[in-house]
Scaffold this motif. Sequence first.
Motif, PDB file in Angstrom:
ATOM      1  N   UNK A   1       0.875  -1.287  -0.011  1.00 39.17           N
ATOM      2  CA  UNK A   1      -0.147  -0.152   0.132  1.00 39.17           C
ATOM      3  C   UNK A   1       0.887   1.194   0.110  1.00 39.17           C
ATOM      4  N   UNK A   2       2.174   1.032   0.444  1.00 37.85           N
ATOM      5  CA  UNK A   2       2.920   2.287   0.677  1.00 37.85           C
ATOM      6  C   UNK A   2       3.602   2.561  -0.800  1.00 37.85           C
ATOM      7  N   UNK A   3       3.903   1.471  -1.527  1.00 38.29           N
ATOM      8  CA  UNK A   3       4.566   1.490  -2.649  1.00 38.29           C
ATOM      9  C   UNK A   3       4.161   1.788  -4.079  1.00 38.29           C
ATOM     10  N   UNK A   4       2.601   1.501  -3.905  1.00 37.15           N
ATOM     11  CA  UNK A   4       1.872   1.711  -5.116  1.00 37.15           C
ATOM     12  C   UNK A   4       1.809   3.120  -5.553  1.00 37.15           C
ATOM     13  N   UNK A   5       2.235   3.433  -6.786  1.00 36.18           N
ATOM     14  CA  UNK A   5       2.131   4.884  -7.055  1.00 36.18           C
ATOM     15  C   UNK A   5       0.675   5.304  -7.597  1.00 36.18           C
ATOM     16  N   UNK A   6      -0.014   4.164  -8.026  1.00 41.42           N
ATOM     17  CA  UNK A   6      -1.672   4.804  -8.368  1.00 41.42           C
ATOM     18  C   UNK A   6      -2.507   4.686  -7.250  1.00 41.42           C
TER      19      UNK A   6
ATOM     20  N   UNK B   1       5.427  -3.016  -9.120  1.00 41.72           N
ATOM     21  CA  UNK B   1       6.350  -2.861  -7.655  1.00 41.72           C
ATOM     22  C   UNK B   1       5.755  -3.343  -6.393  1.00 41.72           C
ATOM     23  N   UNK B   2       4.469  -3.434  -6.431  1.00 44.12           N
ATOM     24  CA  UNK B   2       3.864  -4.325  -5.068  1.00 44.12           C
ATOM     25  C   UNK B   2       4.365  -5.638  -5.069  1.00 44.12           C
ATOM     26  N   UNK B   3       4.339  -6.445  -6.136  1.00 45.91           N
ATOM     27  CA  UNK B   3       4.935  -7.694  -6.432  1.00 45.91           C
ATOM     28  C   UNK B   3       6.367  -7.777  -5.988  1.00 45.91           C
ATOM     29  N   UNK B   4       7.051  -6.801  -6.557  1.00 45.97           N
ATOM     30  CA  UNK B   4       8.620  -6.829  -6.428  1.00 45.97           C
ATOM     31  C   UNK B   4       8.854  -6.637  -4.900  1.00 45.97           C
ATOM     32  N   UNK B   5       8.210  -5.594  -4.226  1.00 40.38           N
ATOM     33  CA  UNK B   5       8.648  -5.280  -3.077  1.00 40.38           C
ATOM     34  C   UNK B   5       7.929  -5.975  -1.815  1.00 40.38           C
ATOM     35  N   UNK B   6       6.962  -7.117  -2.299  1.00 39.70           N
ATOM     36  CA  UNK B   6       6.445  -7.767  -1.147  1.00 39.70           C
ATOM     37  C   UNK B   6       7.269  -8.615  -0.633  1.00 39.70           C
ATOM     38  N   UNK B   7       7.759  -8.523   0.804  1.00 36.85           N
ATOM     39  CA  UNK B   7       8.713  -9.579   1.540  1.00 36.85           C
ATOM     40  C   UNK B   7       8.123 -10.908   1.479  1.00 36.85           C
TER      41      UNK B   7
END
Length: 72
Positions: A18-23, A48-54
Amino acid sequence: MGIRKIDYEVCDGCRQCTRICPEDVLRFDQENHKPLIQYLRDCQACFLCEIYCPRQAIYVTPYRERRAVMPW
């Protein structure tokens, strides 16, 4: 194109997506402590959400899909 699914069994509710999503596609559900796909049509499939999801709990599809036509 866009977010295909969030695996809630794997998701730990860290809010990174939710923090990383630009849209601003994802919103955090305070009751369940999990992200929700709130504005799917705004998703640009930036991954980005897929990449940054730990926990690798989000899957974004690069393929264009036909979505149901809404009556409005």
